[in-house]
Write a protein that holds these residues in place. Sequence first.
Motif, PDB file in Angstrom:
ATOM      1  N   LEU A  24       0.550  -0.975  -0.230  1.00 45.85           N
ATOM      2  CA  LEU A  24       0.270  -0.152  -0.102  1.00 45.85           C
ATOM      3  C   LEU A  24       0.277   0.818   0.113  1.00 45.85           C
ATOM      4  O   LEU A  24       0.446   1.990  -0.482  1.00 45.85           O
ATOM      5  N   LYS A  25       2.054   1.385   0.973  1.00 49.41           N
ATOM      6  CA  LYS A  25       2.667   2.860   0.676  1.00 49.41           C
ATOM      7  C   LYS A  25       3.546   2.776  -0.081  1.00 49.41           C
ATOM      8  O   LYS A  25       3.461   4.036  -1.290  1.00 49.41           O
ATOM      9  N   LEU A  27       2.652   1.614  -3.514  1.00 53.40           N
ATOM     10  CA  LEU A  27       1.473   1.811  -4.537  1.00 53.40           C
ATOM     11  C   LEU A  27       1.294   3.798  -4.226  1.00 53.40           C
ATOM     12  O   LEU A  27       0.943   4.407  -4.859  1.00 53.40           O
ATOM     13  N   GLU A  28       1.285   4.455  -2.964  1.00 49.84           N
ATOM     14  CA  GLU A  28       0.750   5.396  -2.952  1.00 49.84           C
ATOM     15  C   GLU A  28       1.695   6.586  -3.383  1.00 49.84           C
ATOM     16  O   GLU A  28       1.802   7.229  -4.051  1.00 49.84           O
ATOM     17  N   SER A  29       3.440   5.971  -3.067  1.00 50.76           N
ATOM     18  CA  SER A  29       4.095   6.807  -3.184  1.00 50.76           C
ATOM     19  C   SER A  29       4.101   6.102  -5.090  1.00 50.76           C
ATOM     20  O   SER A  29       4.567   8.280  -5.811  1.00 50.76           O
ATOM     21  N   MET A  31       1.665   6.968  -6.789  1.00 52.60           N
ATOM     22  CA  MET A  31       0.445   7.455  -7.735  1.00 52.60           C
ATOM     23  C   MET A  31       0.655   9.251  -7.418  1.00 52.60           C
ATOM     24  O   MET A  31       0.373   9.185  -8.124  1.00 52.60           O
ATOM     25  N   LYS A  32       1.161   9.293  -6.376  1.00 50.78           N
ATOM     26  CA  LYS A  32       1.533  10.662  -6.210  1.00 50.78           C
ATOM     27  C   LYS A  32       2.423  11.204  -6.807  1.00 50.78           C
ATOM     28  O   LYS A  32       2.433  12.347  -8.366  1.00 50.78           O
ATOM     29  N   ASN A  87      10.404  11.065  -3.166  1.00 49.67           N
ATOM     30  CA  ASN A  87      10.366  10.693  -2.110  1.00 49.67           C
ATOM     31  C   ASN A  87       9.788   9.062  -2.629  1.00 49.67           C
ATOM     32  O   ASN A  87       9.491   7.848  -1.493  1.00 49.67           O
ATOM     33  N   ALA A  88      10.032   8.911  -3.900  1.00 49.84           N
ATOM     34  CA  ALA A  88       9.294   7.782  -4.625  1.00 49.84           C
ATOM     35  C   ALA A  88      10.663   6.935  -4.357  1.00 49.84           C
ATOM     36  O   ALA A  88      10.686   5.467  -4.241  1.00 49.84           O
ATOM     37  N   HIS A  91      10.798   5.695  -0.561  1.00 48.97           N
ATOM     38  CA  HIS A  91      10.131   4.605  -0.103  1.00 48.97           C
ATOM     39  C   HIS A  91      10.629   2.770  -0.867  1.00 48.97           C
ATOM     40  O   HIS A  91       9.915   2.217  -0.118  1.00 48.97           O
TER      41      HIS A  91
END
Length: 92
Positions: A24-25, A27-29, A31-32, A87-88, A91
Motif C-alpha cells: 500500500l505504501k 502504491l501510494e508513492s 500514485m503521487k 519520495n518514490a 520508499h
Amino acid sequence: MTMKHPVSSTIKGLIMDNDVAFLLKFLESGMKVLAVRMILIVTLLLTFSLFAWAMYLPDYWRVGCAAIFAVVVFLPILGLDKKGSQNAQTHT
C-alpha cells in the motif's frame, strides 16, 4: 442483534500484514509521482496552447502573458516533480 460483516474483518486482518502495508505504501508513492507527472503534462499542453494563441496574432501583451504563465506555473510544478521523485526513491 448486529452481525459483523466477514469481509470487513478480513480486510482488517490483511491490513495488519506487513507485506500488504508495504504494498500500500509503494502504491501510494507511485500514485503521487504519477499525479505530479499528469499535472506536468496538462501544464505543458496549456502552455503550448497559450503560446500558439500568442503566435497566431503576435503582440507583446500576448507573448508576455504566455511567458508569465509559463514561469508562474512551471516553477512550483517542477519543485513538486523533484519532491515526488525523491519520495518514490526513498520508499522503494
